[in-house]
Design a protein around this motif. Sequence first.
Motif, PDB file in Angstrom:
ATOM      1  N   GLU A   1       0.791  -1.230   0.000  1.00 28.23           N
ATOM      2  CA  GLU A   1       0.000   0.000   0.000  1.00 28.23           C
ATOM      3  C   GLU A   1       0.820   1.274   0.000  1.00 28.23           C
ATOM      4  OE1 GLU A   1       0.970  -1.644   3.863  1.00 28.23           O
ATOM      5  OE2 GLU A   1      -0.352  -2.414   2.310  1.00 28.23           O
ATOM      6  N   GLY A   2       2.148   1.159   0.069  1.00 29.14           N
ATOM      7  CA  GLY A   2       2.977   2.345   0.175  1.00 29.14           C
ATOM      8  C   GLY A   2       2.834   3.301  -0.987  1.00 29.14           C
ATOM      9  N   TYR A   3       2.473   2.801  -2.156  1.00 33.79           N
ATOM     10  CA  TYR A   3       2.376   3.682  -3.322  1.00 33.79           C
ATOM     11  C   TYR A   3       1.161   4.598  -3.267  1.00 33.79           C
ATOM     12  CZ  TYR A   3       3.514   5.303  -7.952  1.00 33.79           C
ATOM     13  OH  TYR A   3       3.891   6.095  -8.997  1.00 33.79           O
ATOM     14  N   LEU A   4       0.257   4.385  -2.312  1.00 33.62           N
ATOM     15  CA  LEU A   4      -0.846   5.326  -2.151  1.00 33.62           C
ATOM     16  C   LEU A   4      -0.317   6.736  -1.902  1.00 33.62           C
ATOM     17  CD1 LEU A   4      -3.288   3.284   0.125  1.00 33.62           C
ATOM     18  CD2 LEU A   4      -3.606   3.855  -2.294  1.00 33.62           C
ATOM     19  N   VAL A   5       0.745   6.835  -1.127  1.00 34.92           N
ATOM     20  CA  VAL A   5       1.352   8.131  -0.849  1.00 34.92           C
ATOM     21  C   VAL A   5       2.314   8.538  -1.953  1.00 34.92           C
ATOM     22  CG1 VAL A   5       2.864   9.402   0.721  1.00 34.92           C
ATOM     23  CG2 VAL A   5       1.077   7.923   1.638  1.00 34.92           C
TER      24      VAL A   5
ATOM     25  N   PHE B   1      13.839  -4.294  -2.839  1.00 28.72           N
ATOM     26  CA  PHE B   1      14.214  -4.299  -1.427  1.00 28.72           C
ATOM     27  C   PHE B   1      13.226  -5.080  -0.569  1.00 28.72           C
ATOM     28  CE2 PHE B   1      16.544  -0.546  -2.895  1.00 28.72           C
ATOM     29  CZ  PHE B   1      17.780  -0.771  -2.299  1.00 28.72           C
ATOM     30  N   GLY B   2      12.093  -5.486  -1.167  1.00 29.78           N
ATOM     31  CA  GLY B   2      11.112  -6.258  -0.417  1.00 29.78           C
ATOM     32  C   GLY B   2       9.760  -5.595  -0.269  1.00 29.78           C
ATOM     33  N   GLY B   3       9.582  -4.418  -0.855  1.00 30.83           N
ATOM     34  CA  GLY B   3       8.277  -3.768  -0.824  1.00 30.83           C
ATOM     35  C   GLY B   3       8.142  -2.749   0.289  1.00 30.83           C
ATOM     36  N   THR B   4       6.894  -2.379   0.584  1.00 34.09           N
ATOM     37  CA  THR B   4       6.613  -1.350   1.579  1.00 34.09           C
ATOM     38  C   THR B   4       7.207  -1.698   2.931  1.00 34.09           C
ATOM     39  OG1 THR B   4       4.550  -0.756   0.470  1.00 34.09           O
ATOM     40  CG2 THR B   4       4.768  -0.119   2.779  1.00 34.09           C
TER      41      THR B   4
END
Length: 386
Positions: free
Chosen positions: A130-134, A167-170
């Motif tokens: 979900e990190g790409y929401l920001v 790197f493994g994602g959020t």
Amino acid sequence: MSLRNYLNKIKPSFEEGGKLHAFRSVFDGFETFLYVPNTTARQGAHIHDAIDSKRIMSMVVIALMPAMLFGMYNVGYQNYLAAGTLQQAGFFEIFFFGFLAVLPKILVSYIVGLAIEFAWAQWKGEEIQEGYLVSGILIPLIIPINCPLWILALACAFAVIFAKEIFGGTGMNIFNVALVTRAFLFFSYPQKMSGDTVWIANDSIFGLGNTLPDSFTAATPLAQVGQGSEVTASLSDMILGFIPGSIGETSVVAIALGAILLLWTGIASWKTMLSVFIGGAAMAAIFSAADMTSIPFYEHLVLGGFAFGAVFMATDPVTSARTEGGKWIFGLLVGAMAIIIRVMNPGYPEGMMLAILLMNMFAPLIDHCIVQRNVSKRMKRINPNK
């Protein structure tokens, strides 16, 4: 409840053995976005309660709304001002021109980034990060309005893959994804990210706005400082944001509204945020006293991406320092380094991006030193003779 019941009804089709099992990650992503999950984070890092990271990310997006909305207005404002038709234009006419100019960049950012996130999750058989929401909303706000969409799409793809997913994602990335996108753009296509031709939208859209000559140029206040020319913007315009610049970085007032929300909700660290301004102010004051900068120290704090970076970038819980003492050190170094880069390198008047990326690299070392110092102090209390 009807939506919850419907999701419960179709969920077995997406679970192991179901006919839509291949799209389990997609279903999980939508379900956990709509409803708080019953599980907590076990690894990766920074959220460990029922208010999962999707809710945290959504709150950051809300905090970015004032900067985004003002950025849209300022895009229209600068276009009408450059054409000399500002007095004849109404508020909504100006805003909707900026809205139409900025919207494609937001769409490209989200479409490219989320498509890669979805594809990566399907390939790995994991839940959607979900990190790409920001990041998806940050990226359009830190670029010039004239940045071509195809270049933006390429930069987003590069950043999501090479600065996050490998790197493994959020929660596992070392560098801020949005800033890696900007760094890729700046060093790969510098003529599209700097200079005097990239800051003012120069084409009308659906009858709104004005078509400006191809030769039209407008420098940002920081660029004027770097060129040794007089800064034409007033301090009030710098604070309010009525100056050329990256889409979401010009208005300190709008950024401050977002900062209040982040601090009130406890999402951002006030220690990191405050220390960035302290470090920047101290270094700018030193340069001002040495007559190495042509503007007062406080103007450095309201120009360029300094305030935006301090509020939304330096406080990133994944890539910044996490220990309480480390937050002070991290922020002070970010603020000081940003001003050092600005003043010492006239060819690159904006230093916030490089300062934060550099300190992202050292954040784990800062935390390690703080932890080891605390361990040593406790060991001395246990064994005072050692």
